[in-house]
Design an enzyme around this catalytic site. Sequence first.
Site, short mmCIF file in Angstrom:
data_model
loop_
_atom_site.label_atom_id
_atom_site.label_comp_id
_atom_site.label_asym_id
_atom_site.label_seq_id
_atom_site.Cartn_x
_atom_site.Cartn_y
_atom_site.Cartn_z
N ARG A 106 24.02 -46.10 97.95
CA ARG A 106 25.14 -46.89 97.42
C ARG A 106 24.56 -47.74 96.29
NH1 ARG A 106 30.04 -45.41 98.78
NH2 ARG A 106 30.80 -47.51 98.45
N THR A 107 24.77 -47.27 95.05
CA THR A 107 24.12 -47.97 93.93
C THR A 107 24.67 -49.39 93.76
OG1 THR A 107 25.66 -47.00 92.32
CG2 THR A 107 23.57 -45.85 92.66
N CYS A 108 25.95 -49.60 94.11
CA CYS A 108 26.53 -50.93 93.91
C CYS A 108 25.89 -51.97 94.81
CB CYS A 108 28.04 -50.92 94.12
SG CYS A 108 28.52 -50.39 95.76
N SER A 109 25.42 -51.54 96.00
CA SER A 109 24.80 -52.50 96.92
C SER A 109 23.29 -52.28 97.05
CB SER A 109 25.47 -52.44 98.30
OG SER A 109 25.47 -51.11 98.78
N ASP B 290 29.00 -43.92 93.05
CA ASP B 290 28.27 -44.20 94.28
C ASP B 290 28.54 -43.09 95.27
OD1 ASP B 290 28.92 -47.70 94.01
OD2 ASP B 290 27.16 -46.57 93.46
#
Length: 388
Positions: free
Chosen positions: A353-356, A387
């Site tokens: 999950r690139t956003c987190s 993501d």
Amino acid sequence: SSSNPTVIFDVLKASIPDSDGQNSLFYQGYEQLHENAHLLCRTRDQRLWRANYIGMHSADQVGPYRDSITGMSSDICSTRLPLFILCPKGRMNIGLNRDQWIPNVFPLNQSIPIEIVKQYRFIGQLMGMAIRNKNYLDLNFPALLWKQLLGEEITVKDIEVIDIQSFAIIKKIESIIAENQPLFDDMNDLRFEIMSSAEYMYELMPDGKAIRVTLNNFKEYCIRYREYHFNEFRRQIEYNRQGICSIVPNSFMAFLTVNELEDAVCGKGHIDIELLKRNTQYSNCKNDTPFIQQFWKILSEMFNEEQKKLFLKFVWGRNTLPSFDEEFTQKFSINVLTNRASCELDRTFPKSRTCSFALHLPVYSSIEIMHERLNYPITHCSNVDADG
């Protein structure tokens, strides 16, 4: 050599924010070096100037010299100067390539101020110096900039990797027209203007904001729309190129690929795994679990530098780490998946999950399987712009 100039840097002044960047280390160096940079940066000396920091004394001149290059180059890809801006994906904080910087935008129907032109050329000269003397610069530019420096044509894809919305509207209308579908109401609001990469509206023709886009003039709108995107950074990059070519022969540049030019200017780029490890949090496991130890062994010893960059891109959407612990705005999270049979876990790929900045990692039965299962998605999935 003794004939090399002394450049005075005022760190206290550089720490004071200003609107035009004239307090910055970059601008301090530029002011003192740019007039003779075309000669100075061509010399083969290991140290091209003496760096004198006000209020600091150092017997070793190599350290301050290297610091001055690092300081100037870190200003280039920053909000300190009016020369480069974070790409649209970076400002929106979505997808890959969020950490890449693009030339600031100047209206195509106006000339770029001469002081700005000189600074773009000076950056090119520093890039030439990096190529000649291996004094690498920490720059994070997209492929389209390196391509234009080499005189290569850029593509729609080159622009979309830094701005996912860049061609969305015309692609949508083109597909509607191709399928003979009724046009959506929003088209009534379209005018002959475009949102620039710096988020201001630019007219695609004189008085463009008053000219509505219709079926009859849509083709003309598309031509001007694409033309704008392909030329938005052309002049700025051309001034960079002029700077490089005042230091490095054109014939040398002709033999380089895009990746080779970037490596020649920036070095290979080292991913500090120990720094990443110090800024990692775990769920369902501890950092001394043998399985986690295997993961770090793969990352630090079994992956090469390119694989480490791809891994970082897979989990965070960027291919560089912050330089220091305190620059991490979020920790890397490893979430261990154990709730399946071992043979089933061995067939499962890790997810990110690139956003987190998170990795969901199955517990594999061996380090070899973990290596294989990690390597596949970073190699084949890190160009997926979402993501997943």
